[in-house]
Design an enzyme around this catalytic site. Structure first.
Site, PDB file in Angstrom:
ATOM      1  N   GLU A   3       5.727  -2.780   6.278  1.00  0.00           N
ATOM      2  CA  GLU A   3       4.625  -2.969   5.331  1.00  0.00           C
ATOM      3  C   GLU A   3       3.608  -1.846   5.531  1.00  0.00           C
ATOM      4  OE1 GLU A   3       2.051  -6.479   5.799  1.00  0.00           O
ATOM      5  OE2 GLU A   3       2.257  -6.778   3.638  1.00  0.00           O
ATOM      6  N   LYS A   5     -13.428 -18.557   9.506  1.00  0.00           N
ATOM      7  CA  LYS A   5     -13.669 -17.213  10.046  1.00  0.00           C
ATOM      8  C   LYS A   5     -13.094 -16.154   9.116  1.00  0.00           C
ATOM      9  CE  LYS A   5     -11.874 -14.047  12.430  1.00  0.00           C
ATOM     10  NZ  LYS A   5     -12.541 -12.851  11.874  1.00  0.00           N
ATOM     11  N   GLU A  36       0.441 -17.116   6.292  1.00  0.00           N
ATOM     12  CA  GLU A  36       0.886 -16.135   5.287  1.00  0.00           C
ATOM     13  C   GLU A  36       0.781 -14.769   5.934  1.00  0.00           C
ATOM     14  OE1 GLU A  36       2.290 -16.563   2.499  1.00  0.00           O
ATOM     15  OE2 GLU A  36       1.886 -18.694   2.184  1.00  0.00           O
ATOM     16  N   CYS A  44      -0.634  -8.292  -0.203  1.00  0.00           N
ATOM     17  CA  CYS A  44       0.614  -8.675   0.466  1.00  0.00           C
ATOM     18  C   CYS A  44       1.748  -8.819  -0.549  1.00  0.00           C
ATOM     19  CB  CYS A  44       0.438  -9.927   1.321  1.00  0.00           C
ATOM     20  SG  CYS A  44      -0.463 -11.211   0.518  1.00  0.00           S
TER      21      CYS A  44
END
Ligand code: ADP
Length: 482
Positions: free
Chosen positions: A385, A177, A252, A286
């Site tokens: 973040e 997906k 992750e 990331c």
């Protein structure tokens, strides 16, 4: 969402292309008038059928000659490399990554497939004597089973490749997906796998929203292992629900990667590392660094040079070869990042470059590369973040203080240091709390053949990529033979 127009791109379930009543328009973030395509949203039934097909295909696929798997992956790798210009342009168009970086990403995806084509042939075991006479011990690796792969939009080719290739190499069947903002690369990858002859059921594509299609994937009882890359919130909630069911997990989940600049750094290298880490791919990696921690002897010079370099970056259409910084991937992403600019200003960090959305000739999600200085370690812009072209510079009183600030985060994906001292570089390599350490290099930009992953809240489970990938995509069997 009801599909207002006919879907142009279908899901791939049990060896068949399958339409759905709902679909999503994939819009070019560099020019929102340009629709890349309409992508069918898989229903819970489509997802269930994908798992049934994968389960049926598993025995034949996992026990096939590794040469069959190797040749499939090799064909996909060669096709990606041969078509990298065309597929790089598609990636740039759907995600907003500048053409050069997008083409490099497709090339990397091709190299990953070629690497795992060879890994399929290298799956060796161990043999040894038992403690009992006349008994041998054989330790072998076998497929985990039906593997779910959930990917984000920021590396729609590379992350998909580094999950799909090892999963198939070691005999697993896949239900994949991709993220809803970047399904075109996933769909093209599926085309390449089909053209290379992947058997029906071995690989299934289910596109659609995370809350429905993704949730149906995670809930399926046939799921043996899940590899996920995305936000911490989604990763954690998947971990909660799946660990109790005994599903093998690999997560992750981002980072807040520090770049430490020491007094003895080469100024040009330091500024280049900060620009690349912070602004390339619009900071939507990331491994990006949105916080640069600088020691006092170089602080003023560094800030001045970085401010000038930031203001000179060329923002524009991802498909133009002169563009250095493309748009953000989506309007929601732009709004979120602009909110962080307001938060940084309210917290008292000094804005010295950028800070605004940009109106260019074409309607797109453009933003000025943004630089804050004199940020404090406790500010939200220093701890959360941001995932946008925003860098904040923090002052440190010494290298020891810089290291302490660098490690003062729940995340631990990548960490960089810029120094000309071997002693400092080695100290940082040992003491940075991160899965990946960069010395005189940007925090982002990794090779395809070595492990990728972090520690602390960034990652969970075995490493991705390289020879370590088999830790997740295989399980170990110990046999005693008399
Ligand atoms: P991001 O903020 O980077 O979009 P997300 O974690 O929301 O991160 O998305 C990463 C991937 O996870 C996407 O493919 C998304 O569709 C999927 N996803 C989001 N929510 C869920 C969920 N509840 N269950 C399964 N997959 C999900």
């Amino acid at each position: 969402m009801k599909a207002a127009v006919k879907n142009t791109h279908l899901n791939y379930v049990g060896g068949q292309w399958r339409d759905a009543s709902a679909g999503m328009a994939n819009v070019n973030p560099s020019d929102t008038r340009d629709v890349v395509g309409h992508f069918a949203s898989a229903t819970p039934q489509d997802v269930a059928d994908a798992f049934t097909a994968a389960r049926h295909a598993l025995l034949a696929w996992s026990s096939a000659s590794p040469l069959v798997r190797s040749e499939l992956l090799s064909a996909v790798g060669e096709a990606l490399l041969a078509r990298r210009a065309e597929l790089g342009a598609l990636l740039a168009r759907e995600e907003g990554k500048p053409l050069l970086e997008a083409t490099a990403e497709v090339q990397r995806a091709g190299q990953i497939f070629r690497f795992f084509a060879q890994e399929a042939l290298r799956l060796q075991g161990e043999t040894g004597p038992s403690t009992r006479p006349d008994v041998d011990v054989h330790v072998t690796r076998e497929a985990v089973g039906v593997v779910g792969l959930i990917t984000p939009w920021n590396f729609p080719m590379a992350i998909a490749a580094w999950k799909i290739a090892p999963a198939l190499a070691f005999g697993n069947c896949v239900v994949f997906k991709p993220a809803e903002w970047a399904p075109a690369c996933a769909w093209q990858l599926t085309q390449l796998l089909v053209a290379a002859g992947v058997p029906g059921g071995v690989f299934n594509l289910v596109m659609g929203p995370g809350s429905t299609t993704g949730a149906a994937l995670a809930a399926n009882a046939e799921l043996n292992a899940l590899s996920f890359t995305g936000s911490q919130a989604t990763g954690r909630s998947l971990a909660h629900s799946l660990a109790g069911r005994g599903v093998k997990l690999q997560l992750e989940m981002g980072g807040k990667n520090p770049l430490v600049v020491c007094d003895d750094a080469d100024l040009g290298v330091a500024v280049d590392c900060a620009v690349q880490s912070g602004f390339f791919s619009s900071g939507q990696r990331c491994t990006a660094s949105s916080r640069v921690i600088v020691t006092p002897g170089i602080y003023d010079k560094f800030v001045q040079t970085l401010t000038t370099a930031t203001a000179q970056l060329r923002v524009g259409d991802a498909l133009h070869s002169s563009t250095q910084i493309g748009p953000l991937a989506h309007q929601q992403q732009l709004s979120k990042v602009l909110d962080y600019v307001r938060i940084g200003q309210a917290e008292g960090a000094r804005l010295v470059a950028g800070g605004r959305a940009l109106r260019l000739e074409k309607p797109g999600h453009y933003m000025e590369p943004t630089l804050f200085v004199d940020a404090k370690a406790s500010m939200r812009i220093s701890t959360e973040e941001i995932f946008g072209p925003v860098v904040s510079v923090q002052r440190a009183s010494s290298y020891a203080d810089a290291l302490q600030q660098a490690n003062d985060t729940p995340f631990g994906l990548s960490a960089g240091v810029v120094t000309t001292s071997l002693a400092t570089a080695r100290h940082f390599q040992r003491h940075a709390q991160a899965g990946m350490v960069m010395v005189n290099l940007p925090t982002a930009g990794v090779d395809f053949h070595v492990p990728f992953g972090g520690c602390k809240a960034s990652s969970y489970g075995a490493r991705e990529q390289g020879t370590h990938a088999k830790e997740f995509y295989t399980r170990v069997k110990t046999a005693y033979v008399r």
